[in-house]
Motif scaffolding. Structure first.
Motif, mmCIF file in Angstrom:
data_model
loop_
_atom_site.group_PDB
_atom_site.id
_atom_site.type_symbol
_atom_site.label_atom_id
_atom_site.label_comp_id
_atom_site.label_asym_id
_atom_site.label_seq_id
_atom_site.Cartn_x
_atom_site.Cartn_y
_atom_site.Cartn_z
ATOM 1 N N TYR A 25 0.845 -1.183 0.000
ATOM 2 C CA TYR A 25 0.000 0.000 0.000
ATOM 3 C C TYR A 25 0.879 1.231 0.000
ATOM 4 N N THR A 26 0.356 2.308 -0.579
ATOM 5 C CA THR A 26 1.107 3.547 -0.688
ATOM 6 C C THR A 26 0.314 4.704 -0.105
ATOM 7 N N ASN A 27 0.964 5.491 0.739
ATOM 8 C CA ASN A 27 0.411 6.741 1.255
ATOM 9 C C ASN A 27 1.288 7.882 0.753
ATOM 10 N N GLU A 28 0.702 9.045 0.518
ATOM 11 C CA GLU A 28 1.493 10.207 0.122
ATOM 12 C C GLU A 28 0.831 11.472 0.638
ATOM 13 N N THR A 29 1.604 12.317 1.309
ATOM 14 C CA THR A 29 1.128 13.598 1.800
ATOM 15 C C THR A 29 2.183 14.651 1.521
ATOM 16 N N GLU A 30 1.828 15.686 0.773
ATOM 17 C CA GLU A 30 2.702 16.823 0.501
ATOM 18 C C GLU A 30 4.092 16.400 0.033
ATOM 19 N N GLY A 31 4.127 15.454 -0.880
ATOM 20 C CA GLY A 31 5.393 15.051 -1.474
ATOM 21 C C GLY A 31 6.164 14.005 -0.700
ATOM 22 N N LEU A 32 5.691 13.615 0.470
ATOM 23 C CA LEU A 32 6.325 12.540 1.239
ATOM 24 C C LEU A 32 5.522 11.268 1.014
ATOM 25 N N LYS A 33 6.163 10.278 0.433
ATOM 26 C CA LYS A 33 5.495 9.043 0.031
ATOM 27 C C LYS A 33 5.975 7.878 0.886
ATOM 28 N N MET A 34 5.056 7.015 1.283
ATOM 29 C CA MET A 34 5.404 5.836 2.071
ATOM 30 C C MET A 34 4.791 4.603 1.431
ATOM 31 N N GLU A 35 5.612 3.625 1.138
ATOM 32 C CA GLU A 35 5.118 2.340 0.642
ATOM 33 C C GLU A 35 5.295 1.303 1.740
ATOM 34 N N THR A 36 4.222 0.590 2.042
ATOM 35 C CA THR A 36 4.244 -0.452 3.068
ATOM 36 C C THR A 36 4.039 -1.801 2.413
ATOM 37 N N ASP A 37 4.935 -2.708 2.680
ATOM 38 C CA ASP A 37 4.880 -4.055 2.122
ATOM 39 C C ASP A 37 4.742 -5.026 3.287
ATOM 40 N N TYR A 38 3.570 -5.631 3.410
ATOM 41 C CA TYR A 38 3.303 -6.549 4.511
ATOM 42 C C TYR A 38 3.754 -7.959 4.148
ATOM 43 N N SER A 39 4.405 -8.631 5.093
ATOM 44 C CA SER A 39 4.798 -10.026 4.977
ATOM 45 C C SER A 39 5.863 -10.224 3.900
ATOM 46 N N SER A 40 5.828 -11.368 3.213
ATOM 47 C CA SER A 40 6.872 -11.731 2.261
ATOM 48 C C SER A 40 6.249 -12.199 0.956
ATOM 49 N N ASP A 41 7.012 -12.075 -0.124
ATOM 50 C CA ASP A 41 6.554 -12.584 -1.413
ATOM 51 C C ASP A 41 6.653 -14.101 -1.502
ATOM 52 N N ASP A 42 7.417 -14.687 -0.595
ATOM 53 C CA ASP A 42 7.661 -16.132 -0.617
ATOM 54 C C ASP A 42 6.634 -16.851 0.254
ATOM 55 N N GLN A 43 5.876 -17.783 -0.321
ATOM 56 C CA GLN A 43 4.828 -18.483 0.413
ATOM 57 C C GLN A 43 5.374 -19.275 1.593
ATOM 58 N N GLU A 44 6.524 -19.923 1.424
ATOM 59 C CA GLU A 44 7.087 -20.709 2.522
ATOM 60 C C GLU A 44 7.490 -19.802 3.685
ATOM 61 N N ILE A 45 8.052 -18.638 3.367
ATOM 62 C CA ILE A 45 8.409 -17.683 4.415
ATOM 63 C C ILE A 45 7.150 -17.189 5.120
ATOM 64 N N ARG A 46 6.093 -16.923 4.369
ATOM 65 C CA ARG A 46 4.838 -16.484 4.976
ATOM 66 C C ARG A 46 4.285 -17.542 5.922
ATOM 67 N N ASP A 47 4.409 -18.809 5.532
ATOM 68 C CA ASP A 47 3.949 -19.896 6.394
ATOM 69 C C ASP A 47 4.721 -19.912 7.712
ATOM 70 N N ILE A 48 6.034 -19.714 7.639
ATOM 71 C CA ILE A 48 6.867 -19.718 8.842
ATOM 72 C C ILE A 48 6.527 -18.529 9.734
#
Length: 212
Positions: A25-48
């Motif tokens: 997800y991405t938030n942006e206010t007055e030129g300051l942008k924040m991208e949040t990436d929850y968990s992992s792209d790897d299914q096995e890592i997510r399981d752990i």
């Protein structure tokens, strides 16, 4: 459109809570942008992560005015609706490493790993590209804590040169029918210091970020 927005919030809450799915997800206010990436792209890592009860989050701040700024994260511990302590998690000016005192590029990235431990602590590690910082905070016996990016969930403004709420480590709201909700807390808006009173939450942590 409202249904789609509601679905997005539900998915965000579910993903952050269970660590079984990854969302960005991405938030942006007055030129300051924040991208949040929850968990992992790897299914096995997510399981752990899910099996071990670990919250894992990646954050990336971008903004042309970030270059040359120092960065600080503070935490408020709230018990029974009262702020019982405030402390610094990290302050780039006090790391003791001159090259890390301010940002050399118009961005800042770090990863956050956290969990509730068997001795009733909330253990958190903030991992930057060349150093990491670990902290522990007292907690209840509950293993139902969930780390939330409340700047995203509650739509809080990102700011330069002012503190803004970024994370909360919360217990769920327990409804009269016995069901529990983390999303109802995390999306409750900007009066975050009153969540303990409003939802009857025994304990939670509030984290504030500042770029200066």
């Amino acid at each position: 459109m409202k249904n789609l927005q509601l679905l997005a919030v539900v998915l965000a809450c579910f993903g952050a809570l269970t660590a079984q799915n990854n969302y960005k997800y991405t938030n942006e206010t007055e030129g300051l942008k924040m991208e949040t990436d929850y968990s992992s792209d790897d299914q096995e890592i997510r399981d752990i992560l899910s099996f071990e009860g670990i919250d894992y989050m990646k954050l990336n701040f971008e903004g042309k005015d970030l270059k040359g700024k120092a960065y600080k994260l503070t935490v408020k511990e709230i018990w029974d609706g009262k702020i019982t302590s405030e402390s610094v998690v990290f302050d780039s000016k006090n790391l003791g490493i001159k090259e890390f005192e301010t940002l050399s590029e118009p961005e800042m990235k770090f990863r956050l790993i956290s969990k509730h431990t068997s001795d009733n602590k909330l253990k958190m590690t903030f991992k930057f590209s060349r150093f990491s910082i670990s902290k522990e905070y007292d907690a209840t016996e509950s293993n139902e804590y969930s780390l939330r990016n409340i700047a995203h969930e509650s739509g809080l403004e990102l700011k330069y040169d002012e503190e803004f709420y970024l994370f909360a480590y919360i217990l769920p709201y327990e409804r009269e029918d016995g069901s529990k909700s983390w999303c109802e807390v995390g999306t409750a808006g900007d009066d975050v210091e009153k969540w303990g009173e409003k939802f009857g939450i025994k304990h939670y942590l509030l984290f504030e970020m500042k770029f200066e």
